[in-house]
Design a protein around this motif. Structure first.
Motif, PDB file in Angstrom:
ATOM      1  N   ALA A  14       0.830  -1.205   0.000  1.00  0.00           N
ATOM      2  CA  ALA A  14       0.000   0.000   0.000  1.00  0.00           C
ATOM      3  C   ALA A  14       0.868   1.260   0.000  1.00  0.00           C
ATOM      4  CB  ALA A  14      -0.908  -0.005   1.228  1.00  0.00           C
ATOM      5  N   VAL A  15       0.253   2.361  -0.416  1.00  0.00           N
ATOM      6  CA  VAL A  15       0.895   3.676  -0.402  1.00  0.00           C
ATOM      7  C   VAL A  15       0.230   4.502   0.687  1.00  0.00           C
ATOM      8  CG1 VAL A  15       1.309   5.794  -1.717  1.00  0.00           C
ATOM      9  CG2 VAL A  15       1.363   3.581  -2.869  1.00  0.00           C
ATOM     10  N   ALA A  16       1.027   5.097   1.556  1.00  0.00           N
ATOM     11  CA  ALA A  16       0.493   5.939   2.625  1.00  0.00           C
ATOM     12  C   ALA A  16       0.108   7.309   2.081  1.00  0.00           C
ATOM     13  CB  ALA A  16       1.517   6.098   3.735  1.00  0.00           C
ATOM     14  N   LEU A  17      -0.795   7.957   2.758  1.00  0.00           N
ATOM     15  CA  LEU A  17      -1.199   9.328   2.435  1.00  0.00           C
ATOM     16  C   LEU A  17      -0.033  10.282   2.665  1.00  0.00           C
ATOM     17  CD1 LEU A  17      -3.957  11.166   2.180  1.00  0.00           C
ATOM     18  CD2 LEU A  17      -3.517  11.487   4.590  1.00  0.00           C
ATOM     19  N   ILE A  18       0.681  10.095   3.776  1.00  0.00           N
ATOM     20  CA  ILE A  18       1.802  10.955   4.130  1.00  0.00           C
ATOM     21  C   ILE A  18       2.900  10.113   4.777  1.00  0.00           C
ATOM     22  CG2 ILE A  18       0.735  11.548   6.330  1.00  0.00           C
ATOM     23  CD1 ILE A  18       2.090  14.303   6.131  1.00  0.00           C
ATOM     24  N   TYR A  19       4.117  10.428   4.421  1.00  0.00           N
ATOM     25  CA  TYR A  19       5.284   9.853   5.082  1.00  0.00           C
ATOM     26  C   TYR A  19       5.950  11.001   5.826  1.00  0.00           C
ATOM     27  CZ  TYR A  19       4.704   5.857   1.989  1.00  0.00           C
ATOM     28  OH  TYR A  19       4.195   4.766   1.327  1.00  0.00           O
ATOM     29  N   LEU A  20       6.227  10.810   7.096  1.00  0.00           N
ATOM     30  CA  LEU A  20       6.806  11.853   7.926  1.00  0.00           C
ATOM     31  C   LEU A  20       7.979  11.285   8.705  1.00  0.00           C
ATOM     32  CD1 LEU A  20       6.725  14.682   9.255  1.00  0.00           C
ATOM     33  CD2 LEU A  20       5.051  13.730  10.877  1.00  0.00           C
TER      34      LEU A  20
END
Length: 109
Positions: A95-101
């Motif tokens: 999956a691809v996250a909405l935001i990577y921080l």
């Protein structure tokens, strides 16, 4: 994001952008500390992707935080056809996250 230790922090942010049409639209991203915009942290990205995705990334270093200070990642768009979206995993990829921080606290001597 609330600081549990005082110090200097660096932030690295990556956002997953999605669009539903080919018109040019802009996303604005900036950082707030304790409810107040941090000067010169805004980043603008124009997109004309048609039903596709794009990535917006930026870094900010040397943000001084005290215990219990908080930081917010803010965003706005000039067209609702541009938005942040996470994607489900595929048979061959995760999956691809909405935001990577990523947050790093500077080590002081």
């Amino acid at each position: 994001i609330v600081a549990s230790n005082a110090g200097l922090y660096s932030f690295s942010v990556t956002l997953q952008l999605k669009s539903t049409n080919a018109s040019t639209k802009t996303m604005f991203v900036w950082i707030r500390k304790n409810g107040t915009d941090i000067a010169r942290t805004r980043l603008d990205q124009s997109n004309n992707i048609n039903s596709g995705s794009n990535v917006l990334s930026f870094s900010l270093s040397d943000v001084s935080l005290q215990v219990s200070d908080y930081v917010e990642i803010m965003w706005a768009v000039d067209d609702l056809a541009l938005f942040l979206q996470a994607d489900a995993g595929l048979a061959f990829a995760p999956a691809v996250a909405l935001i990577y921080l990523t947050i790093l606290q500077s080590v002081l001597n």
